[in-house]
Design a protein around this motif. Structure first.
Motif, short mmCIF file in Angstrom:
data_model
loop_
_atom_site.label_atom_id
_atom_site.label_comp_id
_atom_site.label_asym_id
_atom_site.label_seq_id
_atom_site.Cartn_x
_atom_site.Cartn_y
_atom_site.Cartn_z
N MET A 111 0.82 -1.20 0.00
CA MET A 111 0.00 0.00 0.00
C MET A 111 0.86 1.26 0.00
O MET A 111 0.52 2.23 -0.66
CB MET A 111 -0.91 -0.04 1.24
CG MET A 111 -1.99 0.97 1.20
SD MET A 111 -3.11 0.54 -0.12
CE MET A 111 -4.45 1.55 0.26
N LEU A 112 1.97 1.20 0.72
CA LEU A 112 2.87 2.35 0.75
C LEU A 112 3.47 2.59 -0.64
O LEU A 112 3.62 3.74 -1.06
CB LEU A 112 3.98 2.14 1.79
CG LEU A 112 4.99 3.28 1.91
CD1 LEU A 112 4.28 4.55 2.36
CD2 LEU A 112 6.09 2.91 2.87
N ASN A 113 3.80 1.52 -1.33
CA ASN A 113 4.36 1.66 -2.68
C ASN A 113 3.35 2.33 -3.61
O ASN A 113 3.73 3.16 -4.45
CB ASN A 113 4.75 0.29 -3.24
CG ASN A 113 5.97 -0.27 -2.55
OD1 ASN A 113 6.74 0.47 -1.96
ND2 ASN A 113 6.12 -1.58 -2.62
N PHE A 114 2.09 1.99 -3.50
CA PHE A 114 1.04 2.58 -4.32
C PHE A 114 0.92 4.08 -4.02
O PHE A 114 0.84 4.90 -4.93
CB PHE A 114 -0.29 1.88 -4.07
CG PHE A 114 -1.43 2.48 -4.85
CD1 PHE A 114 -1.53 2.29 -6.22
CD2 PHE A 114 -2.40 3.24 -4.20
CE1 PHE A 114 -2.57 2.84 -6.93
CE2 PHE A 114 -3.44 3.81 -4.91
CZ PHE A 114 -3.54 3.61 -6.28
N VAL B 278 3.20 6.09 -2.76
CA VAL B 278 4.40 6.79 -3.23
C VAL B 278 4.34 6.96 -4.75
O VAL B 278 4.69 8.02 -5.28
CB VAL B 278 5.68 6.02 -2.79
CG1 VAL B 278 6.91 6.57 -3.48
CG2 VAL B 278 5.83 6.07 -1.29
N THR B 279 3.88 5.95 -5.46
CA THR B 279 3.78 6.03 -6.92
C THR B 279 2.76 7.08 -7.34
O THR B 279 3.03 7.90 -8.25
CB THR B 279 3.37 4.66 -7.49
OG1 THR B 279 4.31 3.67 -7.06
CG2 THR B 279 3.32 4.68 -9.00
N VAL B 280 1.61 7.12 -6.69
CA VAL B 280 0.58 8.11 -7.03
C VAL B 280 1.09 9.51 -6.71
O VAL B 280 0.89 10.45 -7.49
CB VAL B 280 -0.74 7.79 -6.29
CG1 VAL B 280 -1.72 8.94 -6.42
CG2 VAL B 280 -1.34 6.51 -6.82
N THR B 281 1.75 9.68 -5.59
CA THR B 281 2.29 10.99 -5.22
C THR B 281 3.35 11.44 -6.23
O THR B 281 3.37 12.61 -6.64
CB THR B 281 2.90 10.94 -3.80
OG1 THR B 281 1.89 10.51 -2.89
CG2 THR B 281 3.43 12.29 -3.39
N LEU C 89 3.14 14.77 -8.64
CA LEU C 89 4.17 15.80 -8.64
C LEU C 89 4.85 15.93 -10.00
O LEU C 89 5.38 16.99 -10.33
CB LEU C 89 5.23 15.48 -7.58
CG LEU C 89 4.81 15.73 -6.13
CD1 LEU C 89 5.90 15.27 -5.18
CD2 LEU C 89 4.51 17.20 -5.92
N ALA C 90 4.84 14.87 -10.79
CA ALA C 90 5.52 14.90 -12.08
C ALA C 90 4.85 15.87 -13.05
O ALA C 90 5.54 16.53 -13.84
CB ALA C 90 5.55 13.50 -12.68
N ILE C 91 3.55 15.99 -13.00
CA ILE C 91 2.83 16.85 -13.94
C ILE C 91 3.22 18.32 -13.76
O ILE C 91 3.64 18.97 -14.72
CB ILE C 91 1.31 16.63 -13.84
CG1 ILE C 91 0.98 15.22 -14.31
CG2 ILE C 91 0.55 17.67 -14.66
CD1 ILE C 91 -0.45 14.81 -14.04
N PRO C 92 3.12 18.90 -12.55
CA PRO C 92 3.51 20.31 -12.43
C PRO C 92 5.01 20.52 -12.64
O PRO C 92 5.42 21.56 -13.17
CB PRO C 92 3.11 20.70 -11.01
CG PRO C 92 2.51 19.52 -10.38
CD PRO C 92 2.49 18.41 -11.34
#
Length: 72
Positions: free
Chosen positions: A1-4, A6-9, A13-16
């Motif tokens: 769940m933590l990996n998910f 971190v990936t979503v976060t 952040l990648a878009i802006p």
């Protein structure tokens, strides 16, 4: 769940961050294009002033279209 999470976060952040990087990379070129466009369309009145007898011409005259009939 933590990996998910971190990936979503990271994706959020990648878009802006990519948008900011693109703005920094293309900003000078875009500003130069805008300045050139304004410079090309600038009017030069050479100090002339309007009077009651001579009306002021429009700053941006209407575009000419081939199928338009102009009055003389």
């Amino acid at each position: 769940m933590l990996n998910f999470a971190v990936t979503v976060t990271a994706l959020c952040l990648a878009i802006p961050l990519t948008t900011l990087a693109r703005m920094l990379a293309t900003g000078p070129r875009t500003r130069a294009r805008i300045r050139r466009a304004f410079h090309d369309h600038a009017t030069n009145a050479q100090g002339a002033t309007s009077s009651a007898k001579t009306p002021v011409a429009p700053r941006n005259p209407a575009r000419y279209y081939a199928n338009e009939v102009h009055s003389s």
